[in-house]
Every structure is written in C-alpha cells, then in structure tokens.
Scaffold this active site. Sequence first.
Site, PDB file in Angstrom:
ATOM      1  N   GLU A 129      -7.212   4.411   8.199  1.00 10.39           N
ATOM      2  CA  GLU A 129      -6.941   5.410   7.820  1.00 10.39           C
ATOM      3  C   GLU A 129      -7.910   5.824   7.154  1.00 10.39           C
ATOM      4  OE1 GLU A 129      -2.123   5.111   7.810  1.00 10.39           O
ATOM      5  OE2 GLU A 129      -3.205   5.146   6.204  1.00 10.39           O
TER       6      GLU A 129
ATOM      7  N   ASN B  47       1.292  -1.644  -0.492  1.00  8.20           N
ATOM      8  CA  ASN B  47      -0.264  -0.340  -0.019  1.00  8.20           C
ATOM      9  C   ASN B  47       0.762   1.588  -0.253  1.00  8.20           C
ATOM     10  OD1 ASN B  47      -1.931   1.678   0.183  1.00  8.20           O
ATOM     11  ND2 ASN B  47      -2.066   1.297   2.407  1.00  8.20           N
ATOM     12  N   TRP B  48       1.409   1.599  -0.887  1.00  5.16           N
ATOM     13  CA  TRP B  48       2.044   2.788  -1.580  1.00  5.16           C
ATOM     14  C   TRP B  48       0.755   4.155  -0.758  1.00  5.16           C
ATOM     15  CZ3 TRP B  48       4.530   2.470  -7.676  1.00  5.16           C
ATOM     16  CH2 TRP B  48       4.564   1.129  -6.671  1.00  5.16           C
ATOM     17  N   LYS B  49      -0.197   4.106  -0.169  1.00  5.09           N
ATOM     18  CA  LYS B  49      -0.768   5.114   0.479  1.00  5.09           C
ATOM     19  C   LYS B  49      -0.129   6.733  -0.443  1.00  5.09           C
ATOM     20  CE  LYS B  49      -0.166   3.396   5.045  1.00  5.09           C
ATOM     21  NZ  LYS B  49       0.198   3.175   6.495  1.00  5.09           N
TER      22      LYS B  49
ATOM     23  N   GLU C  86      -5.413  -4.898  10.596  1.00  4.45           N
ATOM     24  CA  GLU C  86      -4.493  -4.567  10.615  1.00  4.45           C
ATOM     25  C   GLU C  86      -4.414  -3.738  12.078  1.00  4.45           C
ATOM     26  OE1 GLU C  86      -2.948  -2.825   7.041  1.00  4.45           O
ATOM     27  OE2 GLU C  86      -5.003  -1.823   7.136  1.00  4.45           O
TER      28      GLU C  86
ATOM     29  N   GLY D 190       3.117  -0.741   4.424  1.00  6.00           N
ATOM     30  CA  GLY D 190       2.859  -0.001   4.491  1.00  6.00           C
ATOM     31  C   GLY D 190       3.903   0.684   4.045  1.00  6.00           C
ATOM     32  N   GLY D 191       4.761   1.373   4.347  1.00  5.06           N
ATOM     33  CA  GLY D 191       6.293   1.730   4.266  1.00  5.06           C
ATOM     34  C   GLY D 191       6.904   1.078   3.485  1.00  5.06           C
TER      35      GLY D 191
ATOM     36  N   HIS E  90      -9.473   0.548   5.012  1.00  5.01           N
ATOM     37  CA  HIS E  90      -8.490   0.977   5.216  1.00  5.01           C
ATOM     38  C   HIS E  90      -8.436   2.077   6.982  1.00  5.01           C
ATOM     39  CE1 HIS E  90      -4.326   2.077   6.892  1.00  5.01           C
ATOM     40  NE2 HIS E  90      -4.291   1.182   5.723  1.00  5.01           N
TER      41      HIS E  90
ATOM     42  N   SER F 191       3.329  -1.811  10.459  1.00  5.93           N
ATOM     43  CA  SER F 191       4.632  -1.958  10.514  1.00  5.93           C
ATOM     44  C   SER F 191       5.599  -3.704  10.115  1.00  5.93           C
ATOM     45  CB  SER F 191       5.141  -0.991  11.798  1.00  5.93           C
ATOM     46  OG  SER F 191       4.588  -0.568  11.728  1.00  5.93           O
TER      47      SER F 191
ATOM     48  N   GLY G 159       2.265   2.531  11.018  1.00  6.60           N
ATOM     49  CA  GLY G 159       2.827   3.835  10.702  1.00  6.60           C
ATOM     50  C   GLY G 159       3.805   4.043  12.756  1.00  6.60           C
TER      51      GLY G 159
END
Length: 252
Positions: free
Chosen positions: A97, A9-11, A167, A234-235, A95, A213, A173
Amino acid sequence: MRIPLIAGNWKMYKTSSEAIVLAEAVVKALSMPDETQVVVCPPFTALAAVGQIVAGSRIGLGAQDMHWAKEGAYTGEVSAEMLWDIGCRYVIVGHSERRQYFGETDESVNRKSLTALASGLTPIICVGETLFEREAGHAHAVVEAQLKGALSGLTPEQVQGLIFAYEPVWAIGTGKTATPSQAEEMHAHIRRTIALLFGTEIAQGVRVLYGGSVKPDNAKELLGRSEIDGALVGGASLQADSFAAIAKAAKR
C-alpha cells in the site's frame, strides 16, 4: 528452528483510545507463555499509548513506516530514532500500500532498512507481485527484483537480522488468499534468492512471513507449511480474538 512471528498491521484504523482497548484485549488474549513472537503495529498516533499497554508483556511494538533520515525538514514524517524512543523495536518497510499509494520504491525501502538497522529497529521488509504480474508469469522476477533492490549494500550480518513478508498484492484486502502451496513456493523462492545473494546459512535463518487475507480459518494450514514462518496480519488483527487465534495457530 526459526521462531514463528505474528505481526498485526492495524493500518489507518483505531484512534488512540480505541487502540488502547484493542491492545489491552490482545495482551489478555495472549497472556499465556508461548514461543511464538507477537508484534502489533498501530498508527503513529497510537504508538506511545499502545507501547505503555504492551510493555512487560509478550507483545512487541512496531511501526507501519518511517523515514530514512535521522532528522530534518520532512514535514509529516517520523524517524527511526523517534520510533525507538517510544518503544518500537520493529518497523514495516515497503508495504504494497505504501508502494501503490505513496510512491515507495525499492531504493527507498533499501534506505529505510539501512537506517532502521542502524537505529536498532528490525525491519519487516515486504515484497509481492500484482495479479497482472502473476498472470503474466513474472511473479518470481518481480519479487526477486524487489529483494535485490531492498538488500543492496547490506552485509550478511545485517541481513540475518531482517524479517521478510511475502504479500501477494492481489490477496491484500480482497478476501482472496494464495493457496498454501502457492505461498510456500514463493517463500522458498525468496529464501533461494537470499541464499544466492548472502549464502545458504543466512537464508535458512531469516524468517519469511505470509501476508494477504490471513484469517483464523486459513491460518493453521498456511502456518503449518515449513517455509512459512508466521504472518503479517491486516484486517484480522483488528479483533483481539481473531488475532489471538492466528497467533496460536503458529505454534510449532
């Protein structure tokens, strides 16, 4: 055996030109045949460009969200049909977010999931509790309610094609990660809930990913658990080498 799936997920990162560079690096890093499935989910603006890069490779294309309507006066929104047309075959739905910042509800997750399935897309349905909810002892109840809301009105045949992602909101994050035992225990609870709603056979067939994470240094231990069928990253998906390392750690 459930085939492992690693989704990136490149957000809201990467311009179209930057996304092309990253996609090319991911394709190169994961060029060797492997039974693990891999999906990248760039921002809307980069989907078409990345789709051209990953076409013909082992990398699938997914979107980060969608609207439930086929079309209409919904300024700023994107439909399932639009996503399918540019090569998407997966879409992240619900998600944390989206829930936290944009008012996503279990009802909207349900409507989006139904539309995605009708359009040929595979939803990756996200569930997870906040730190407050976990510390209050409500984690199971929260996730169960999210599942029931998201799956309302779906048939067993529809559910068997879904992908779920657990999640824990407190691990997204933040650098914190659920321990492998915490993650596996919640994954087992998700599967039990699905079994109660749709039967054991359906529950044993669906894939449940872990997100929160996930990094190369914790991926092997997390993905080695029998209830964890992959990861929503994610990151770490923004660097080809770290994303590839996580994908390779999922091999069974």
